[in-house]
Motif scaffolding. Structure first.
Motif, PDB file in Angstrom:
ATOM      1  N   UNK A 189      23.502  51.356  36.486  1.00 11.87           N
ATOM      2  CA  UNK A 189      22.472  50.733  37.325  1.00 11.87           C
ATOM      3  C   UNK A 189      21.864  51.898  37.471  1.00 11.87           C
ATOM      4  N   UNK A 190      22.275  53.029  37.569  1.00 13.12           N
ATOM      5  CA  UNK A 190      21.048  53.818  37.869  1.00 13.12           C
ATOM      6  C   UNK A 190      20.541  54.158  36.749  1.00 13.12           C
ATOM      7  N   UNK A 191      20.898  54.046  35.705  1.00 13.41           N
ATOM      8  CA  UNK A 191      19.383  54.200  34.157  1.00 13.41           C
ATOM      9  C   UNK A 191      18.133  53.362  34.459  1.00 13.41           C
ATOM     10  N   UNK A 192      18.870  51.967  35.081  1.00 14.33           N
ATOM     11  CA  UNK A 192      17.865  50.957  34.493  1.00 14.33           C
ATOM     12  C   UNK A 192      17.410  50.628  35.938  1.00 14.33           C
ATOM     13  N   UNK A 193      17.672  50.776  36.575  1.00 11.81           N
ATOM     14  CA  UNK A 193      17.149  51.423  38.399  1.00 11.81           C
ATOM     15  C   UNK A 193      16.170  52.311  38.249  1.00 11.81           C
ATOM     16  N   UNK A 194      16.193  54.102  38.122  1.00 13.53           N
ATOM     17  CA  UNK A 194      15.085  54.319  37.730  1.00 13.53           C
ATOM     18  C   UNK A 194      14.129  54.263  36.659  1.00 13.53           C
ATOM     19  N   UNK A 195      14.446  53.916  35.678  1.00 18.47           N
ATOM     20  CA  UNK A 195      13.858  53.038  34.756  1.00 18.47           C
ATOM     21  C   UNK A 195      12.632  52.317  35.346  1.00 18.47           C
ATOM     22  N   UNK A 196      12.772  51.428  35.932  1.00 21.36           N
ATOM     23  CA  UNK A 196      12.186  50.306  36.155  1.00 21.36           C
ATOM     24  C   UNK A 196      11.627  50.208  37.963  1.00 21.36           C
ATOM     25  N   UNK A 197      12.846  50.551  38.883  1.00 19.51           N
ATOM     26  CA  UNK A 197      12.104  50.776  39.352  1.00 19.51           C
ATOM     27  C   UNK A 197      11.691  51.355  41.037  1.00 19.51           C
ATOM     28  N   UNK A 198      12.056  53.302  39.894  1.00 20.49           N
ATOM     29  CA  UNK A 198      11.871  54.138  40.176  1.00 20.49           C
ATOM     30  C   UNK A 198      10.345  54.219  39.419  1.00 20.49           C
ATOM     31  N   UNK A 199      10.645  54.832  37.933  1.00 15.94           N
ATOM     32  CA  UNK A 199       8.968  54.850  37.034  1.00 15.94           C
ATOM     33  C   UNK A 199       8.737  54.135  35.940  1.00 15.94           C
ATOM     34  N   UNK A 200       8.823  52.697  36.726  1.00 12.19           N
ATOM     35  CA  UNK A 200       7.697  51.362  36.648  1.00 12.19           C
ATOM     36  C   UNK A 200       7.506  51.171  35.514  1.00 12.19           C
ATOM     37  N   UNK A 201       9.147  51.551  34.316  1.00 20.68           N
ATOM     38  CA  UNK A 201       8.729  51.663  32.936  1.00 20.68           C
ATOM     39  C   UNK A 201       9.375  50.132  32.831  1.00 20.68           C
ATOM     40  N   UNK A 202       9.141  49.898  31.120  1.00 15.52           N
ATOM     41  CA  UNK A 202       9.532  48.419  30.778  1.00 15.52           C
ATOM     42  C   UNK A 202      11.161  48.830  30.493  1.00 15.52           C
ATOM     43  N   UNK A 203      11.452  47.922  30.025  1.00 15.85           N
ATOM     44  CA  UNK A 203      13.741  47.825  30.405  1.00 15.85           C
ATOM     45  C   UNK A 203      13.885  47.629  28.972  1.00 15.85           C
ATOM     46  N   UNK A 204      14.182  48.196  28.025  1.00 12.84           N
ATOM     47  CA  UNK A 204      15.112  47.668  26.756  1.00 12.84           C
ATOM     48  C   UNK A 204      13.683  45.638  26.482  1.00 12.84           C
ATOM     49  N   UNK A 205      12.891  45.715  26.074  1.00 15.98           N
ATOM     50  CA  UNK A 205      11.627  45.156  26.088  1.00 15.98           C
ATOM     51  C   UNK A 205      11.588  44.220  27.034  1.00 15.98           C
ATOM     52  N   UNK A 206      12.064  43.928  28.190  1.00 16.37           N
ATOM     53  CA  UNK A 206      12.092  43.010  29.044  1.00 16.37           C
ATOM     54  C   UNK A 206      10.649  42.222  30.090  1.00 16.37           C
ATOM     55  N   UNK A 208       6.715  44.214  31.515  1.00 19.86           N
ATOM     56  CA  UNK A 208       5.966  44.711  32.815  1.00 19.86           C
ATOM     57  C   UNK A 208       7.323  44.885  33.841  1.00 19.86           C
ATOM     58  N   UNK A 209       7.115  45.872  34.337  1.00 23.23           N
ATOM     59  CA  UNK A 209       8.581  45.847  35.910  1.00 23.23           C
ATOM     60  C   UNK A 209       7.252  46.297  36.820  1.00 23.23           C
ATOM     61  N   UNK A 210       8.040  46.418  38.134  1.00 30.60           N
ATOM     62  CA  UNK A 210       6.829  46.584  39.560  1.00 30.60           C
ATOM     63  C   UNK A 210       7.812  47.456  40.108  1.00 30.60           C
ATOM     64  N   UNK A 211       7.807  48.612  39.628  1.00 28.22           N
ATOM     65  CA  UNK A 211       8.239  49.395  41.031  1.00 28.22           C
ATOM     66  C   UNK A 211       7.449  50.721  41.604  1.00 28.22           C
ATOM     67  N   UNK A 212       8.183  51.198  42.462  1.00 34.11           N
ATOM     68  CA  UNK A 212       7.735  52.473  43.329  1.00 34.11           C
ATOM     69  C   UNK A 212       6.625  52.733  42.965  1.00 34.11           C
ATOM     70  N   UNK A 213       6.491  53.355  41.530  1.00 32.70           N
ATOM     71  CA  UNK A 213       5.695  54.399  40.162  1.00 32.70           C
ATOM     72  C   UNK A 213       4.765  53.120  39.871  1.00 32.70           C
ATOM     73  N   UNK A 214       3.406  52.810  39.557  1.00 31.75           N
ATOM     74  CA  UNK A 214       2.561  52.346  39.067  1.00 31.75           C
ATOM     75  C   UNK A 214       2.520  53.185  37.382  1.00 31.75           C
ATOM     76  N   UNK A 215       2.436  53.818  36.361  1.00 25.47           N
ATOM     77  CA  UNK A 215       2.530  54.533  35.256  1.00 25.47           C
ATOM     78  C   UNK A 215       2.443  53.487  34.333  1.00 25.47           C
TER      79      UNK A 215
END
Length: 274
Positions: A189-206, A208-215
């Motif tokens: 959970x920590x890995x996936x949420x940091x990846x998507x929910x904080x840093x706003x990067x794509x997770x495992x080819x799923x 675009x995500x919309x997290x706290x940062x637009x990056x």
């Protein structure tokens, strides 16, 4: 056999529901919470009933501490990946993203972490380990875990191989070291949420995500992971492999490595872990 079917069915229903509501952050949070709880109850009931033993891998004692340690370790590990990409100029922050999107990702990623750990570590790794031992079970379950990510929208072979090593290996080794599913669930959970929910990067080819940062990331695919996301980065693979070695060292030091064809030791190891 039916214990496997019961757990897989509960996880599959939860996963399908989470995908269906992922565009609504509040429904995603609610459904993700249910998906994180109900499969745990099904697993405890099915495994306890069929194997006729205390389900020590999901014991309540020490669960919160293990979850927290895993969450922090997973977030720090992914933060290190992003830090390396940032230093190279391959990760760029354009501004703030979506707080509500991040809230929805809490539920979505919690549900994913729980269901995948129950299936791949709680069932696949644990049951294969009984006959083939820790090392072969780690290799086989890690390969299966990476292969399952090849079904994603922007999946790549490089991404599947990277996930097999950095996540499939690391999470199985974390379970072997503790004989508890709570630490790998927290890590996941920590890995996936940091990846998507904080840093706003794509997770495992799923997608675009919309997290706290637009990056966004740019640069060589080997370094950034390309369309699959930073999980396919050489940095993620390296850090995951290093943690795998650390967890296996801890497992060996604690006497929790299971040799081939020594199934009778598994339950004893699980009892000692508690």
């Amino acid at each position: 056999m039916w214990q496997i079917l019961a757990v897989v069915l509960a996880c599959a229903v939860g996963g399908q529901g989470a995908t269906a509501v992922q565009d609504d952050p509040w429904l995603s949070l609610l459904w993700g919470g249910l998906t994180a709880v109900l499969p745990v109850l099904v697993y405890r009931w099915a495994v306890g009933r069929t194997e006729r033993r205390p389900v020590t891998e999901l014991a309540r004692e020490g669960a919160s501490g293990s979850l927290l340690r895993g969450l922090v370790a997973g977030a720090v590990m992914f933060g290190a990946v992003i830090a390396n990409l940032y230093v190279l100029g391959d990760y760029t922050v354009h501004g703030f993203g979506s707080p509500t999107g991040a809230i929805g990702l809490v539920g979505f990623m919690a549900g994913a972490a729980v269901t995948e750990e129950l299936m791949f570590r709680g069932l696949l790794f644990r049951l294969v380990e009984r006959g083939l031992g820790t090392y072969l079970a780690l290799a086989l379950s890690g390969t299966a875990f990476g292969a399952s990510h090849l079904l994603n929208e922007d999946a790549t072979l490089l991404g599947g191989v990277a996930v097999s090593i950095e996540a499939g290996g690391m999470l199985a080794a974390a379970y072997a070291a503790t004989r508890s599913l709570w630490l790998p669930i927290g890590l996941h959970f920590g890995w996936n949420f940091a990846e998507s929910g904080i840093f706003g990067t794509e997770v495992s080819g799923n997608g675009d995500t919309h997290g706290l940062l637009d990056a966004s990331t740019s640069g060589a695919t080997l370094i950034t992971g390309g369309e699959f996301g930073p999980e396919a980065s050489v940095y993620a693979t390296l850090f995951g492999a290093l943690l795998t070695v650390v967890f296996l060292w801890l497992a060996r030091r604690c006497g929790r490595i299971v040799p081939r064809r020594r199934a009778e030791r598994v339950d004893a190891l699980a009892a000692l872990a508690r």
